[in-house]
Design a protein around this motif. Structure first.
Motif, short mmCIF file in Angstrom:
data_model
loop_
_atom_site.label_atom_id
_atom_site.label_comp_id
_atom_site.label_asym_id
_atom_site.label_seq_id
_atom_site.Cartn_x
_atom_site.Cartn_y
_atom_site.Cartn_z
N THR A 1 22.98 -0.55 -53.68
CA THR A 1 23.00 -1.55 -52.60
C THR A 1 22.10 -1.19 -51.43
OG1 THR A 1 24.87 -0.51 -51.45
CG2 THR A 1 25.38 -2.08 -53.20
N SER A 2 21.24 -0.19 -51.59
CA SER A 2 20.33 0.18 -50.50
C SER A 2 19.02 -0.59 -50.62
CB SER A 2 20.06 1.69 -50.53
OG SER A 2 21.26 2.42 -50.38
N LYS A 3 18.05 -0.22 -49.78
CA LYS A 3 16.74 -0.86 -49.80
C LYS A 3 15.85 -0.20 -50.86
CE LYS A 3 16.97 -1.86 -44.85
NZ LYS A 3 16.37 -1.60 -43.52
N ILE B 1 13.76 -5.68 -50.83
CA ILE B 1 12.50 -5.08 -51.28
C ILE B 1 11.64 -4.80 -50.05
CG2 ILE B 1 10.45 -5.40 -52.69
CD1 ILE B 1 12.14 -7.30 -54.44
N VAL B 2 11.49 -3.53 -49.72
CA VAL B 2 10.70 -3.12 -48.56
C VAL B 2 9.32 -2.65 -48.98
CG1 VAL B 2 10.60 -1.52 -46.61
CG2 VAL B 2 12.80 -2.51 -47.30
N ASN B 3 9.26 -1.96 -50.11
CA ASN B 3 8.01 -1.37 -50.58
C ASN B 3 7.62 -2.01 -51.90
OD1 ASN B 3 6.13 0.45 -51.89
ND2 ASN B 3 6.66 1.98 -50.34
N LYS C 1 18.76 -5.15 -63.51
CA LYS C 1 18.17 -6.26 -62.76
C LYS C 1 18.05 -5.90 -61.29
CE LYS C 1 20.97 -9.15 -65.82
NZ LYS C 1 22.12 -10.07 -65.87
N ILE C 2 16.98 -6.38 -60.68
CA ILE C 2 16.77 -6.24 -59.23
C ILE C 2 17.01 -7.61 -58.61
CG2 ILE C 2 15.14 -5.61 -57.42
CD1 ILE C 2 13.71 -3.82 -59.42
N LEU C 3 18.07 -7.72 -57.80
CA LEU C 3 18.49 -8.99 -57.22
C LEU C 3 18.34 -8.91 -55.70
CD1 LEU C 3 21.75 -9.56 -59.30
CD2 LEU C 3 19.45 -10.39 -59.81
N ASP C 4 17.37 -9.66 -55.18
CA ASP C 4 17.13 -9.68 -53.73
C ASP C 4 17.77 -10.92 -53.12
OD1 ASP C 4 16.20 -8.98 -51.27
OD2 ASP C 4 14.15 -9.68 -51.60
#
Length: 681
Positions: free
Chosen positions: A183-185, A219-221, A241-244
């Motif tokens: 749950t982090s960035k 998503i920061v980077n 999965k990456i869920l933004d």
């Protein structure tokens, strides 16, 4: 929108307030004089806060985050006694760029050094430092080398954990479909790649587990995001999965029935981990993260499970948890948020001011030589100082060779200024350089406060008064540094060149460029005497002095304003009796066996001095050829050691005083080669 959400709060537009024209005649450095935009933003915020204070009255508390050192300029303005005297200035530990960099592996940049210096200075000078956990305060103190005195002004204030959902008493069950969540960035320091690699390893090694691995992350980077996607094998792309930008209600519901994993290398508190625990998730933490280690609310096996930060160990922990999943449960973390914010019980310490009857004495040492400007410009500015008992000492190497300047000194010797003790003229008798002149001036005074400048320099009277009052009110500080502007004479009498904005305690940047300060300064005479000026150097005397002062623990106050005007003579004949390089090598490296390194600056002394002085235009901007004959002996260790040493250089400098100047030599050579085409003056 702000007023609608926070109707009882006042809103101030920082840009608008910073641009308000002050009625005072104040000159600030232009934006391009700052080496880094974040440093300039700190100055702009100071201007805005100062304008608001003058318009609506003082704030009781001004709180800054530690990231980027944004409090730097405001704190210096307060230390100078020019604003915010009735305000408590606090810096809250969220995570500095410098501390994050120590646990990160992003590409390095010279701007990181500037950020590290202003972040350190802001934390060092703050009235109050607010942290969320004791181990984090200890870690910050260790990283920046702060003493126990600094830790005593730090307060621990645990923030509340606010949830939209209700807290759950029971833990989530680790079943065949329970998701693993991150749950982090998407940042390197958060270690998203560790989570993905561990999820792949666990899924492949435990086929009976059919759950998903979800990165509920901002998503920061973008580069790291692409790297994380590349880590997911084709046969698991449907499960990892990456869920933004997931809706918060759905996000909390997902977390409450999950195994929440926090592999981050560093956190100042990590609200997300506490949220996951209170929502009922099974929590896994990196034990090497100081926010999750000893003396924190997290107990291994009770409120969480811990691993060593590597994907391999995380896979093993997940397999162990899977084997004992039927009886696995975690207790809720018991937090005790502060009953009242720190400003309810923290008072601003008012410095004791000297009585008006007590007139402070200041000696202004003017280094006078043919290489410097007209000494009368300096004495005119010095005699405008009111409220101080001023003594002006002209430290001369020998009588001026120019007829007009010699006549000025003859008239000065015959004047009442010399007879009544206001002006003193002392002669060295030989051409010894700036360091010898400064040492001569220090030997010729007994006053506690000393200002040093070159002849031809005009120093603002307000700066001298404020600097003496600041040192008198702040016994922990020994030096005050002004900002400069250069006046090019005689060919361009109207041309002004702003100096780079100096930082004072530039402990990190100081190994690359002199952002400590110039020779123009106000300081305590005992401190200057203890450090001394190195007469073996014919250049960078100020750089060497300030570096040794900072490495010894002396503290600086830095003016935010342009306070001194220095005459610049770019066409003067340089001193070449000994180069800075030769002086350092003779002083520190004569008996040092070790390897050799080729430096672009390892030329003969006269050629080096001339090229360094002239700058652009020499050799058509091309670098001279370097041969093995130009290799110089540097150190006992391989040269790479000094560029990749992980500890702050000044910590090592305290144990080995030879190293600061050696590092100065190496970095200076790099800076000369890199910056020669950029600044001719």
């Amino acid at each position: 929108m702000f007023r609608r959400i926070h109707p009882v709060c006042a809103f101030f537009d920082a840009k608008a307030w910073a641009s308000r024209t002050s009625t005072d005649n104040i000159s600030y450095p232009p934006a391009d004089a700052f080496m880094l935009a974040r440093h300039g933003q700190s100055a702009e915020l100071m201007k805005a806060l100062r304008a608001i204070e003058q318009s609506t009255g003082p704030f009781d508390v001004i709180e800054f985050p530690d990231f980027g050192g944004i409090a730097f300029a405001t704190l210096q303005e307060k230390l100078m006694g020019r604003a915010f005297a009735r305000s408590t200035i606090a810096v809250r530990i969220h995570s500095t760029e410098a501390v994050l960099r120590s646990r990160d592996h992003r590409p390095a940049h010279c701007g990181n050094l500037v950020i590290a210096d202003i972040e350190r200075k802001a934390l060092s000078d703050a009235d109050v430092v607010v942290g969320h956990l004791h181990p984090i305060i200890d870690d910050v103190a260790s990283h920046f080398g702060f003493s126990e005195t600094w830790q005593r002004k730090a307060v621990v204030e645990t923030p509340p954990v606010l949830l939209e959902s209700d807290e759950r008493e029971e833990s989530a069950k680790f079943t065949e479909t329970t998701p693993l969540v991150f749950t982090s960035k998407i940042q390197w320091v958060k270690r998203a790649h560790v989570f993905i690699n561990a999820a792949v390893g666990f899924m492949d090694s435990t086929p009976e587990y059919q759950g998903d691995a979800l990165l509920l992350a901002h998503i920061v980077n973008d580069e790291l995001y692409r790297h994380c996607e590349s880590l997911i094998p084709d046969h698991l792309k449907a499960r990892i999965k990456i869920l933004d930008n997931l809706h918060n209600t759905l996000r909390e519901e997902t977390i409450s029935n999950s195994v929440a994993i926090f592999p981050a290398a560093y956190e100042s508190f990590c609200l997300a981990a506490y949220e996951a625990n209170l929502l009922g998730a099974l929590v896994i933490l990196n034990r090497n993260n100081p926010a999750f280690g000893h003396k924190t609310p997290w107990a291994n096996g009770t409120s969480c499970e811990k691993f060593d930060g590597t994907a391999h160990d995380l896979v093993g922990l997940l397999q162990d948890m899977w084997s004992r999943r039927h009886g696995l449960k975690h207790e809720r973390v018991a937090l005790k948020p502060a009953s009242a914010p720190y400003w309810m019980h923290t008072a601003t310490s008012k410095p004791s001011l000297a009585s008006e009857a007590e007139l402070k004495r200041l000696s202004i040492i003017v280094a006078t030589s043919d290489e410097y400007g007209d000494p009368m410009d300096t004495i005119y500015s010095a005699l405008q100082v009111e409220g101080l008992n001023v003594e002006v000492i002209f430290a001369c190497d020998r009588l001026p060779s120019a007829t007009e300047r010699a006549a000025v000194f003859e008239r000065l010797k015959a004047s009442s200024l010399v007879s009544n003790g206001t002006v003193k003229i002392v002669e060295l008798g030989f051409r010894g350089g700036l360091a010898a002149l400064c040492n001569l001036g220090i030997r010729s005074t007994e006053n506690d406060f000393v200002a040093i400048c070159r002849a031809g320099t005009s120093i603002g009277a307000a700066f001298l008064i404020d600097a003496v009052e600041a040192l008198n009110a702040q016994p922990d500080f020994d030096f005050v540094i002004p900002q400069l502007i250069f006046e090019k004479l005689p060919s361009e009498p109207a041309a002004l060149y702003p100096d780079r904005v100096r930082l004072g305690e530039a402990l990190n940047t100081g190994v690359v460029a002199n952002l400590f300060g110039t020779i123009e300064m106000v300081g305590r005479r005992p401190a200057i005497e203890a450090i001394g000026f190195d007469e073996s150097l014919d250049r960078n005397v100020d750089w060497d002095f300030h570096m040794r002062a900072c490495a010894s623990g002396h503290r600086y106050i830095v003016s935010n304003r342009v306070e001194a005007r220095v005459e610049l003579f770019p066409d003067a004949t340089p001193i070449s009796f000994r180069s800075h390089i030769d002086a350092v090598l003779v002083k520190h490296e004569a008996n040092s066996p070790g390897g050799k390194v080729t430096l672009a600056a390892a030329l003969d002394a006269t050629d080096l001095s001339y090229k360094t002085w002239k700058g652009v235009g020499e050799n058509e901007g091309e670098e001279p050829d370097i041969s093995t004959a130009n290799s110089v002996l540097i150190s006992r260790r391989p040269i790479s050691y000094y560029f990749h040493e992980r500890r702050p250089w000044w910590k090592i400098a305290l144990k080995n005083p030879n190293k600061p100047v050696r590092w100065l030599l190496l970095r200076e050579m790099q800076a000369r080669v890199r910056n020669r085409p950029q600044r001719g003056n």
